[in-house]
Enzyme design. Structure first.
Site, PDB file in Angstrom:
ATOM      1  N   LYS A  79       0.845  -1.188   0.000  1.00 57.54           N
ATOM      2  CA  LYS A  79       0.000   0.000   0.000  1.00 57.54           C
ATOM      3  C   LYS A  79       0.878   1.235   0.000  1.00 57.54           C
ATOM      4  CE  LYS A  79      -1.741   2.333   3.407  1.00 57.54           C
ATOM      5  NZ  LYS A  79      -2.465   2.859   4.586  1.00 57.54           N
ATOM      6  N   ASP A 127      -3.664   4.304  -1.813  1.00 62.81           N
ATOM      7  CA  ASP A 127      -4.685   4.660  -0.834  1.00 62.81           C
ATOM      8  C   ASP A 127      -4.654   6.162  -0.546  1.00 62.81           C
ATOM      9  OD1 ASP A 127      -6.673   4.456   1.087  1.00 62.81           O
ATOM     10  OD2 ASP A 127      -5.277   3.846   2.671  1.00 62.81           O
ATOM     11  N   LYS A 146      -7.711   8.013  -0.585  1.00 69.29           N
ATOM     12  CA  LYS A 146      -9.001   8.343   0.053  1.00 69.29           C
ATOM     13  C   LYS A 146      -9.610   9.633  -0.499  1.00 69.29           C
ATOM     14  CE  LYS A 146      -7.825   6.100   4.482  1.00 69.29           C
ATOM     15  NZ  LYS A 146      -6.439   5.660   4.187  1.00 69.29           N
ATOM     16  N   ASP A 204     -14.119  14.776  -2.604  1.00 65.41           N
ATOM     17  CA  ASP A 204     -14.258  16.139  -3.120  1.00 65.41           C
ATOM     18  C   ASP A 204     -15.521  16.172  -3.977  1.00 65.41           C
ATOM     19  OD1 ASP A 204     -13.662  18.829  -4.028  1.00 65.41           O
ATOM     20  OD2 ASP A 204     -11.538  18.392  -3.641  1.00 65.41           O
ATOM     21  N   THR A 233     -10.990   2.551  10.762  1.00 66.78           N
ATOM     22  CA  THR A 233     -10.817   1.631  11.882  1.00 66.78           C
ATOM     23  C   THR A 233     -10.280   2.339  13.127  1.00 66.78           C
ATOM     24  OG1 THR A 233      -8.692   0.999  10.888  1.00 66.78           O
ATOM     25  CG2 THR A 233     -10.561  -0.475  10.535  1.00 66.78           C
ATOM     26  N   ARG A 276       2.245  -1.444  10.785  1.00 65.31           N
ATOM     27  CA  ARG A 276       3.241  -1.465  11.851  1.00 65.31           C
ATOM     28  C   ARG A 276       3.579  -2.852  12.364  1.00 65.31           C
ATOM     29  NH1 ARG A 276       0.396   3.755  14.580  1.00 65.31           N
ATOM     30  NH2 ARG A 276      -1.317   2.841  13.364  1.00 65.31           N
TER      31      ARG A 276
END
Length: 237
Positions: A33, A60, A62, A65, A124, A216
């Site tokens: 990603k 990614d 997002k 608009d 999340t 992570r």
């Protein structure tokens, strides 16, 4: 689509990215990603470098608009030969329809396979209490996610980004080929950090996930390759 484990490359620049990736053999089997931090610094050239190594890319950004702006942005992203892109479902049905139109026009111009269009439902990192207090959404979090998933599907999206906890409900509320791609994945021993709705790879598999996004737990591990292997072992069981 295979059920990928997508490594979130949350790094500052290409040097950090390729120092990390060089630890992995068979890079042509990886799926990664590229998010805002990396893309805003490196731009499309990082996508080309990853593709040159045979690595699949989930871009990614997002997008959120007015419909025309999102369509034109997706027209540009559709030419980048990535596998997945994202918009916010909260942008509405027209915005998502136009996003899909732009994506298809861009991929057709470049002669590449169109990316999957995925809609963000609720992040999340968002709890139900936070959603109600800050977004003034009176529905439950589950109801909000269901609504956004159904709206996304009816608007031409190929799937959603959501917590794996919501996957069974989404699959019941949409078609069999509608994808649930899940961030918020942690090994049992890992900290949840700023995530609120987290699950392990094994739990995600049981819940019907179509793909994991893991950052992570892999990138901050003492041995990222071993951490990736452990996640894959849980996921594939």
């Amino acid at each position: 689509m295979m059920r990928p484990i997508i490594i979130a490359l949350d790094f500052e620049d290409r040097n950090q990215v390729f120092t990390f990736l060089d630890r992995f053999e068979h890079q042509d089997q990886l799926f990664v990603k590229v998010g805002m931090e990396l893309f805003y610094f490196e731009g499309p050239k990082i996508l080309a470098e990853l593709r040159k190594r045979g690595i699949q890319v989930f871009l990614d950004l997002k997008l959120y608009d007015i419909p025309n702006t999102v369509e034109q942005a997706m027209y540009q992203l559709g030419q980048q030969e990535v596998s997945m892109v994202t918009v916010h479902a909260a942008g509405g049905a027209e915005m998502m329809r136009r996003a899909k139109q732009g994506l298809l026009r861009g991929s057709q111009k470049a002669g590449v396979k169109p990316a999957k269009l995925l809609a963000i439902t609720q992040l999340t990192s968002t709890s139900e209490e936070q959603m109600r207090a800050e977004q003034l959404v009176n529905a439950s979090l589950t109801e909000s996610v269901r609504h956004y998933a159904q709206l996304a599907q009816s608007s031409g999206a190929d799937g959603v980004i959501s917590s794996a906890l919501e996957d069974p409900m989404i699959h019941r509320s949409t078609s069999d080929d509608f994808l649930c791609i899940n961030p918020g994945i942690r090994l049992e021993s890992d900290s949840a950090d700023d995530q609120k709705r987290v699950v392990t790879p094994a739990q995600a598999a049981e819940l019907g996930s179509n793909g994991l996004v893991v950052g992570r737990s892999i990138t901050k591990a003492a041995d990222p390759v071993a951490a990736y292997g452990k996640i894959a072992q849980e996921w594939e069981k």
